[in-house]
Design an enzyme around this catalytic site. Structure first.
Site, PDB file in Angstrom:
ATOM      1  N   HIS A  58      61.638 -10.661  21.144  1.00  0.00           N
ATOM      2  CA  HIS A  58      61.440 -11.705  20.082  1.00  0.00           C
ATOM      3  C   HIS A  58      60.176 -12.685  20.740  1.00  0.00           C
ATOM      4  O   HIS A  58      60.195 -12.745  21.802  1.00  0.00           O
ATOM      5  CB  HIS A  58      62.458 -12.422  19.426  1.00  0.00           C
ATOM      6  N   GLU A  60      60.087 -15.974  20.909  1.00  0.00           N
ATOM      7  CA  GLU A  60      60.620 -17.145  21.559  1.00  0.00           C
ATOM      8  C   GLU A  60      60.817 -16.663  23.358  1.00  0.00           C
ATOM      9  O   GLU A  60      60.363 -17.103  24.137  1.00  0.00           O
ATOM     10  CB  GLU A  60      61.888 -17.551  21.338  1.00  0.00           C
ATOM     11  N   LEU A 212      43.816   7.270   4.116  1.00  0.00           N
ATOM     12  CA  LEU A 212      44.691   6.306   4.001  1.00  0.00           C
ATOM     13  C   LEU A 212      45.167   5.905   5.425  1.00  0.00           C
ATOM     14  O   LEU A 212      46.212   5.563   5.697  1.00  0.00           O
ATOM     15  CB  LEU A 212      46.154   6.704   3.131  1.00  0.00           C
ATOM     16  N   GLY A 282      50.758   1.333 -12.896  1.00  0.00           N
ATOM     17  CA  GLY A 282      51.083   0.887 -14.333  1.00  0.00           C
ATOM     18  C   GLY A 282      52.588   0.905 -14.145  1.00  0.00           C
ATOM     19  O   GLY A 282      53.287   0.015 -14.728  1.00  0.00           O
TER      20      GLY A 282
END
Lengths: 345, 345
Positions: A58, A60, A212, A282
Site C-alpha cells: 500500500h 504508506e 476502446l 439511456g
C-alpha cells in the site's frame, strides 16, 4: 495542528499525496488508489508512495520504505485513513508503528467497516492523528470512484459522450468521425488509462467499430489498459476491433445496467467509463446508474442524426435528470462539461 | 500617441465609450450604437455621450454638449470614426471642428462609403486623428451587428436556444417550462431589450405561446421593446400572447430566411434575435444566416423530446456547421456558450 511542519507544509504534502494517488488510478482496484508522503521530524519530505497493484504494498509502506530511518518521529500524510486489517498485505497501521511515525494526517476516513479503526489503533499506540485535511479534494479526486463503490457496492459510472451543440453524436448518414477535436480525443485516451473498465453497447460496436483502448498521442498503447466490455444481445463480428489482442475484452449478453455493474463489481472493477451509445446510456440514465456526466461539446451544428442520449424513460420536463455542473473547461476548441446528479451533491 | 493623456487614460476613456454604446444598443438602428468621451486639454473627462434614437443627436454631439467650452483643445474618444455626411442630423465632423477639439481617437473606421472620410476631413482641418484603439472590443461588442449589416446588407442574427446537455429543448410530452434556470431566463430578457427584433416561428408560438417581451426581474416591461416577429404560414390564434399590446408585432407569412431578413432590414432592424423553434432555426442554419449561436445549456438529461435544432440540410459529418467558441460562462447553474461560424472569424 501542533508538532513539526506548518499547516501549509502539510497541505503541500497532501497535495503531493493526492497527485501520487491520481497517478495510479486504474491500477489498484479493488483497492483504493492512495497516496502517501512521509515527512521527517524536521518536516522535510522523506518518502512518497502510491498504492501498488493488488498484492503489492500500500501507499504508506511504499513511502515508509523510501523514508527508512528518517520516518522515525516524523509525519505520514495520507489521502485515506490507514488500514488496520490484514488482507493480501499486512495492516498499514503496523508498518506506521514499526517505523516510529509520531503523527498521521489523513484526508478521508475509511468508510469500509472491515478496515476502519486505523486511526483509533494508531491513537491507542500514542500516535497523533488528524483527519480531514483537503478531504474534499481527495474525495472528488482519486478516491471518488472507490468511495462510491464502498458506499453502494456498485462501480462508479462516468458517462462520457461527444456531441455537437445541438446534442448530436453522429450525422444523418451515421458518420461521426470526427465530432470532437484531436485534443478532446487525446484526453479520452488519458481518461481510459485511469479506468478499470470501458463499456460500450453492441450497437456502437457495430456502427463505429471502436477499439476502446488507451493510446498515447503517438499512437502507442498505454501500459495499463482498461477491461473492454461490450454489452448487449446483438452478435459482435469476429473481426471487430474491440476483439483484437491489445487488451482484454468481456462480451456481456445483457443490457440491464445493474446486471452489468454486478458482473463488473465481481471482477473488481470500481471505476467504469460508459462510452455509449445512446441506447445503453439511456438505459443507465433510466436506472439512475450514471454517477458523473462528462460531455465533450463540439462547437458545431448538425440539425439531424443520432442523438447523444436515447430514451431514458423521461416523459415530462419535471422528470428530467437534473445535474450539477462541477467544472467547465475548454479542451482545444471543444467545451468539456463535468456534471454530477443533483441528488448526489 | 503624443498630446495630452497617456495611452492608459485613452484606453480607459474608450472603455467608457464602449460601455456607453452598449447601453443604447437596440435603440439606435438603423444608426450604429456609438459611444463618445470628450477629454479636456488636461485629459480629464468633460463629457460622455451615446447615440440617441434616430433623428436625435449622435454620440459625439451629446458628449460635446456636455463638455461645452472644455472640449476646446481636448480629445474626442469615439468607438466609431465620426461621420462626415448630412443625414437626419448634420455631420459630426462639423460639430467636432466647431468645438475646437485638437484630437480624435476612434476604435473602428467607418465601413459605410456614404459616411467615410470623417478622419480625412478632420485631418485636413488640422485635427490629430488616431484609429484602432480597442478596435476588437468595439467590433465584437456594441458595433458587431451594425458592422455586419454594413458589410452584408443583412441584419445580424443571433440564434438563442435553451437545451439540456443532450440537446433537447422540450420533453417527450412537449413540456419545456423550465429547461433553463431563472438566471438564464433573466439574461434573455436583458438580451431582448438590446435587440431590434425577436423572431419566432408559428410552431413555437402555437406550442409555447411566448410573449417575446423584454421584462425586468420584477416582471415590469423594459422601456425598449424589440419588434416581435412571427414567421411562418400557420395561422396565429387571436388570443396568442405575442399579439397582445405590450409591444409591436409583425406577422410574416414567409419562412425563407432571406425573405424574412430583407423584410426586417427594410424596417431598419440591424440586430435580430432568433428564438426558434427548431424548424425555423434549421432553415436559418441551412441558409447560412446564423451569425452567432448563444446556447443556454442546462445540466439536465431528457433522452427524448424536441431537439433544439431541426433539419438544416446536413447529411454527413463533413457538412456540419462548424463554429468557434467565443466565450463560455456559467449563468446560475447553466452553461452559456457563445459561438460564431468559423468562416466569419
Amino acid at each position: 495542528m501542533g508538532g513539526t511542519g506548518s499547516e501549509a507544509a502539510l497541505s503541500s504534502a497532501m497535495r503531493t499525496a493526492i497527485g501520487a494517488a491520481e497517478g495510479v488510478r486504474g491500477t489498484t482496484s479493488p483497492n483504493p488508489p492512495v497516496g502517501c508522503v512521509v515527512l521527517d521530524a524536521a518536516g522535510a519530505v522523506a518518502g512518497i508512495g502510491a498504492t501498488r497493484p493488488p498484492g503489492g504494498p500500500h501507499a504508506e509502506v511504499v513511502a515508509l520504505r523510501e523514508a527508512g530511518e528518517r520516518a522515525r518521529g516524523g509525519t505520514a500524510v495520507v489521502t485515506l485513513e490507514p488500514c488496520s486489517h490484514t488482507g493480501r498485505t499486512p495492516p498499514c497501521t503496523d508498518a506506521l508503528l514499526a517505523a516510529g511515525v509520531a503523527r498521521v494526517v489523513h484526508a478521508v476516513s475509511d468508510p469500509m467497516p472491515v478496515a476502519a479503526g486505523g486511526a483509533d489503533i494508531l491513537r491507542a499506540a500514542g500516535v497523533e492523528v488528524h483527519s480531514g485535511l483537503l478531504a474534499e479534494e481527495a474525495e472528488s479526486g482519486p478516491l471518488r470512484a472507490w468511495l462510491h463503490f464502498a458506499r453502494t457496492g456498485r462501480p462508479h459510472v462516468t458517462w462520457k459522450y461527444a456531441a455537437t451543440l445541438d446534442g448530436r453524436s453522429a450525422a444523418a448518414d451515421g458518420t461521426s468521425k470526427w465530432i470532437s477535436s484531436p485534443e478532446a480525443r487525446a484526453e479520452v485516451h488519458e481518461l481510459r488509462r485511469r479506468m478499470d473498465a470501458v463499456v460500450a453497447g453492441t450497437g456502437t460496436v457495430l456502427a463505429d467499430d471502436p477499439q476502446l483502448t488507451a493510446r498515447t498521442p503517438e499512437g502507442g498503447l498505454h501500459e495499463h489498459q482498461p477491461l473492454r466490455v461490450v454489452v448487449g444481445n446483438r452478435p459482435v463480428p469476429a473481426g471487430a476491433r474491440v476483439l483484437d489482442d491489445t487488451a482484454e475484452t468481456l462480451l456481456l449478453p445483457a443490457s440491464d445496467p445493474d446486471t452489468v455493474l454486478a458482473e463488473l463489481a465481481g471482477r473488481g472493477a470500481v471505476d467504469v467509463l460508459l462510452e455509449g451509445g445512446p441506447v445503453l446510456a439511456g438505459a443507465f440514465a433510466a436506472a439512475g446508474r450514471i454517477d458523473r456526466v462528462l460531455g465533450y461539446i463540439a462547437p458545431a451544428l448538425l440539425g439531424s442524426g443520432r442523438a447523444a442520449l436515447g430514451d431514458a424513460g423521461v416523459g415530462s420536463i419535471s422528470q428530467a435528470f437534473r445535474l450539477h455542473v462541477e467544472q467547465v473547461t475548454m479542451v482545444g476548441p471543444d467545451v468539456r462539461v463535468s456534471a454530477v446528479p443533483v441528488a448526489q451533491e
